[in-house]
Scaffold this motif. Sequence first.
Motif, PDB file in Angstrom:
ATOM      1  N   GLU A  12       0.858  -1.189   0.000  1.00  0.00           N
ATOM      2  CA  GLU A  12       0.000   0.000   0.000  1.00  0.00           C
ATOM      3  C   GLU A  12       0.890   1.234   0.000  1.00  0.00           C
ATOM      4  OE1 GLU A  12      -3.065   0.132   3.025  1.00  0.00           O
ATOM      5  OE2 GLU A  12      -2.846  -2.006   3.340  1.00  0.00           O
ATOM      6  N   ALA A  13       0.346   2.330  -0.438  1.00  0.00           N
ATOM      7  CA  ALA A  13       1.099   3.575  -0.368  1.00  0.00           C
ATOM      8  C   ALA A  13       0.968   4.148   1.035  1.00  0.00           C
ATOM      9  CB  ALA A  13       0.552   4.564  -1.394  1.00  0.00           C
ATOM     10  N   GLY A  14       2.047   4.681   1.563  1.00  0.00           N
ATOM     11  CA  GLY A  14       1.979   5.403   2.812  1.00  0.00           C
ATOM     12  C   GLY A  14       2.532   4.672   4.011  1.00  0.00           C
ATOM     13  N   CYS A  15       2.228   5.248   5.162  1.00  0.00           N
ATOM     14  CA  CYS A  15       2.710   4.764   6.451  1.00  0.00           C
ATOM     15  C   CYS A  15       1.583   4.846   7.458  1.00  0.00           C
ATOM     16  CB  CYS A  15       3.838   5.661   6.964  1.00  0.00           C
ATOM     17  SG  CYS A  15       5.333   5.598   6.026  1.00  0.00           S
ATOM     18  N   LYS A  16       1.786   4.153   8.556  1.00  0.00           N
ATOM     19  CA  LYS A  16       0.867   4.354   9.670  1.00  0.00           C
ATOM     20  C   LYS A  16       1.686   4.569  10.931  1.00  0.00           C
ATOM     21  CE  LYS A  16      -0.154  -0.526  10.545  1.00  0.00           C
ATOM     22  NZ  LYS A  16      -1.232  -1.513  10.594  1.00  0.00           N
ATOM     23  N   VAL A  17       1.142   5.394  11.798  1.00  0.00           N
ATOM     24  CA  VAL A  17       1.756   5.688  13.087  1.00  0.00           C
ATOM     25  C   VAL A  17       0.894   5.019  14.137  1.00  0.00           C
ATOM     26  CG1 VAL A  17       2.362   7.513  14.720  1.00  0.00           C
ATOM     27  CG2 VAL A  17       2.701   7.876  12.272  1.00  0.00           C
ATOM     28  N   ARG A  18       1.523   4.244  14.995  1.00  0.00           N
ATOM     29  CA  ARG A  18       0.803   3.586  16.092  1.00  0.00           C
ATOM     30  C   ARG A  18       1.079   4.330  17.385  1.00  0.00           C
ATOM     31  NH1 ARG A  18       2.451  -2.515  15.385  1.00  0.00           N
ATOM     32  NH2 ARG A  18       2.318  -2.466  13.151  1.00  0.00           N
ATOM     33  N   LEU A  19      -0.004   4.680  18.061  1.00  0.00           N
ATOM     34  CA  LEU A  19       0.050   5.384  19.342  1.00  0.00           C
ATOM     35  C   LEU A  19      -0.667   4.514  20.355  1.00  0.00           C
ATOM     36  CD1 LEU A  19      -1.397   8.614  17.777  1.00  0.00           C
ATOM     37  CD2 LEU A  19       1.005   8.281  18.302  1.00  0.00           C
ATOM     38  N   GLY A  20       0.078   3.684  21.043  1.00  0.00           N
ATOM     39  CA  GLY A  20      -0.589   2.757  21.939  1.00  0.00           C
ATOM     40  C   GLY A  20      -1.496   1.862  21.117  1.00  0.00           C
ATOM     41  N   GLY A  21      -2.797   1.886  21.371  1.00  0.00           N
ATOM     42  CA  GLY A  21      -3.753   1.055  20.648  1.00  0.00           C
ATOM     43  C   GLY A  21      -4.389   1.743  19.457  1.00  0.00           C
ATOM     44  N   HIS A  22      -3.940   2.932  19.104  1.00  0.00           N
ATOM     45  CA  HIS A  22      -4.531   3.696  18.007  1.00  0.00           C
ATOM     46  C   HIS A  22      -3.591   3.744  16.814  1.00  0.00           C
ATOM     47  CE1 HIS A  22      -7.697   5.072  20.698  1.00  0.00           C
ATOM     48  NE2 HIS A  22      -6.738   5.320  21.580  1.00  0.00           N
ATOM     49  N   GLU A  23      -4.149   3.817  15.627  1.00  0.00           N
ATOM     50  CA  GLU A  23      -3.375   3.946  14.395  1.00  0.00           C
ATOM     51  C   GLU A  23      -3.852   5.154  13.604  1.00  0.00           C
ATOM     52  OE1 GLU A  23      -3.753   0.334  12.170  1.00  0.00           O
ATOM     53  OE2 GLU A  23      -2.575  -0.809  13.621  1.00  0.00           O
ATOM     54  N   VAL A  24      -2.882   5.886  13.041  1.00  0.00           N
ATOM     55  CA  VAL A  24      -3.177   7.027  12.176  1.00  0.00           C
ATOM     56  C   VAL A  24      -2.409   6.797  10.878  1.00  0.00           C
ATOM     57  CG1 VAL A  24      -3.094   9.535  11.936  1.00  0.00           C
ATOM     58  CG2 VAL A  24      -3.352   8.520  14.212  1.00  0.00           C
ATOM     59  N   ARG A  25      -3.103   6.854   9.741  1.00  0.00           N
ATOM     60  CA  ARG A  25      -2.463   6.602   8.445  1.00  0.00           C
ATOM     61  C   ARG A  25      -2.077   7.919   7.775  1.00  0.00           C
ATOM     62  NH1 ARG A  25      -3.573   1.281   5.845  1.00  0.00           N
ATOM     63  NH2 ARG A  25      -4.361   0.001   7.543  1.00  0.00           N
TER      64      ARG A  25
END
Length: 61
Positions: A12-25
């Motif tokens: 997939e294009a992009g990245c995701k940031v994991r913050l504890g139990g949350h993900e932001v793409r």
Amino acid sequence: MMKIDIENLSGEAGCKVRLGGHEVRFTTEAQAKAFVQRLQARLQAPHPLPQQACGEIAQAH
């Protein structure tokens, strides 16, 4: 301290940031890194207590 990880999305294009139990793409790794840098700066910034809370703490002791 909150654990923050950046993961490149394979297939997939992009990245995701994991913050504890949350993900932001994010669309790009640069956007993800900028977000993490801003978040870490905010987490490490001084956070003064409101005056009312300071008075309550002083009365408790």
